[in-house]
Write a protein that holds these residues in place. Structure first.
Motif, PDB file in Angstrom:
ATOM      1  N   SER A  14       0.820  -1.214   0.000  1.00  0.00           N
ATOM      2  CA  SER A  14       0.000   0.000   0.000  1.00  0.00           C
ATOM      3  C   SER A  14       0.853   1.262   0.000  1.00  0.00           C
ATOM      4  O   SER A  14       0.471   2.285  -0.584  1.00  0.00           O
ATOM      5  N   TYR A  17       2.086   3.484  -3.232  1.00  0.00           N
ATOM      6  CA  TYR A  17       1.005   4.084  -4.020  1.00  0.00           C
ATOM      7  C   TYR A  17       1.525   5.032  -5.097  1.00  0.00           C
ATOM      8  O   TYR A  17       0.896   5.199  -6.141  1.00  0.00           O
ATOM      9  N   VAL A  56      -2.386   8.546  -7.535  1.00  0.00           N
ATOM     10  CA  VAL A  56      -3.014   7.693  -6.528  1.00  0.00           C
ATOM     11  C   VAL A  56      -2.947   8.439  -5.206  1.00  0.00           C
ATOM     12  O   VAL A  56      -1.873   8.775  -4.720  1.00  0.00           O
ATOM     13  N   LEU A  94      -7.033   3.886  -0.874  1.00  0.00           N
ATOM     14  CA  LEU A  94      -6.407   4.426  -2.082  1.00  0.00           C
ATOM     15  C   LEU A  94      -7.458   4.817  -3.116  1.00  0.00           C
ATOM     16  O   LEU A  94      -8.375   4.058  -3.401  1.00  0.00           O
TER      17      LEU A  94
END
Length: 455
Positions: A14, A17, A56, A94
């Motif tokens: 994660s 991003y 993102v 996200l």
């Protein structure tokens, strides 16, 4: 002809991003536009190859159980659109955006200190909570698995769990450790007036290969083990996966309804309670049904030649008596105990109910057979825990004279002399029922049938 859509393995951490944006821009240049991002895969649709800018961003009101469309989410995406960004999809916290070709959108995050705090309170917090919960389960499982329990040695899945689960536990911690190191470095750079070092696509790809590659190898091994175990003992495997399968299905269903805004607040809690109760009711009904079917499945009249078996008809005291017997035979194997089975014979002999239970284990070497022998004795002595009580526990005794008569490496009996456990070389035999273990002919028959190769 080029397919209109395709799915690719995602695998990003994660915290990668920013690298995700680079990857999506690279895919657009190859003619693939993002449609949806899942936990494991991402879906793309075919487009004319073009340069598209992606961003993102992290939305702190997101999450696994946050609705996809609500007032706060809509307002956030509206502001992003006013900055020149078009929303594509989301994956928990996200949010994925792209900018139209030729446009000059405003960056979604301009204050690195605020961005770093958002990361800590969302992505990193989620990673740490997830890893903490996993570690609690992992520690519980490891404590129960070590020292090695003999039951784990009797199936491919059990052996794989014993040797691979510790490795899997360490690997799952990697994203959290990576996040902690990232957070420390980010704070240090901000304090020194430097920009936060963003992960590059190249470094993210290296992590995907190293981390996900090992994970998928382990998952593949477990999948193969389940298939092999299901071939030998389909009822046991079905019972083992029934609870997790139903639980995952219910959890996924609840998450879908929450994401779509169908349930919220108190309704969410109430529905969860109802569904959990329904799950336990379903499982409580399904397991007896499976067990009943398995009894029919394993009823036999004959046995494979490679399995040594003694029947009640061969026991001297029963050989000349009338009988009406049912026989059940359940064979299985594992990498360290390649031959083991359970044989159960019961019925009326001259109007009296009699039974015999044989459990045979042939390990690859005496080290594992000793683990099995000690494990069997430990289980007999501990019995079964039920509603705070211990039931079916037995007292084990040793008899050196009988051990000598049976020429065994290890021998133990129950105090009532109705159960005998013998280990000789790499073979363990557990016999129980209406058998006279002091009878010479019975002893010679059992030794010849089960331990001939050990002599």
């Amino acid at each position: 002809m080029k397919s209109k859509t395709k799915r690719v393995f995602w695998g990003f951490f994660s915290l990668d991003y920013k690298a995700m944006g680079e990857y999506l821009e690279e895919m657009a240049e190859k003619g693939w536009m993002l449609e949806k991002v899942g936990r494991v895969t991402a879906k793309f649709r075919a487009i004319e190859p073009k340069k598209i800018k992606f961003s993102v961003d992290i939305f702190k009101k997101g999450g696994a159980f946050a609705p996809e469309d609500n007032e706060e989410t809509s307002e956030y995406r509206r502001l992003c659109q006013e900055s020149g960004w078009t929303f594509v999809t989301s994956q928990e916290y996200l949010q994925f955006f792209y900018a139209k070709e030729g446009s000059d959108p405003v960056p979604l995050q301009t204050d690195e200190e605020i961005e770093q705090k958002i990361i800590e309170n969302t992505l990193l917090k989620r990673e740490l909570i997830g890893v903490s919960l996993f570690l609690l389960v992992a520690v519980f499982a490891l404590v129960r698995s070590f020292p090695v329990r003999y039951g784990n040695l009797l199936s491919f899945t059990g052996v794989a769990s014993t040797f691979l689960f510790p490795i899997l536990s360490m690997i799952v911690v990697i994203p959290a450790l990576y996040g902690i190191v990232w957070m420390i470095n980010a704070r240090r750079r901000i304090k020194n007036g430097m920009t936060i070092k963003k992960p590059t696509l190249k470094s993210a790809r290296r992590r995907i290969v190293a981390f996900s590659g090992i994970i998928w190898i382990i998952i593949s091994i477990f999948a193969i083990c389940f298939i092999v175990d299901a071939f030998f003992r389909p009822d046991d495997v079905l019972i083992a996966v029934l609870g997790p399968a139903v639980g995952i299905s219910l959890g996924t269903g609840i998450r879908y309804l929450v994401k779509k805004g169908k349930i919220k607040g108190e309704k969410n809690v109430l529905l969860t309670v109802i569904l959990v109760a329904a799950m336990f009711f379903f499982i409580s009904r399904a397991i007896p049904f499976i067990m009943e079917k398995s009894e029919e499945m394993y009823n036999v009249d004959s046995f494979p030649e490679r399995y040594p078996v003694v029947t009640m008809k061969e026991i001297p005291e029963y050989s000349e008596q009338g009988r009406s017997l049912t026989k059940e035979f359940k064979p299985s194997m594992s990498p360290v105990v390649p031959k083991h089975y359970t044989y159960w014979e019961h019925g009326e002999i001259n109007g009296i109910e009699k039974y015999m239970d044989i459990k045979y284990y042939e390990a690859i070497n005496p080290y594992f057979s000793e683990i099995i022998f000690n494990g069997v004795i430990d289980r007999i002595e501990k019995g079964i825990k039920w509603r705070g009580m211990t039931i079916l526990d037995r007292t084990i005794v040793t008899d050196d004279e009988m051990k000598h008569l049976w020429n065994a490496d290890n021998l133990a009996l129950t105090e009532e002399l109705d159960e005998l456990i013998i280990r000789k070389g790499n073979i363990v035999l557990r016999l129980s029922g209406d058998i006279d273990f002091n009878d010479r002919q019975t002893r010679e028959l059992i030794l010849e049938r089960f331990f001939r190769m050990c002599n």
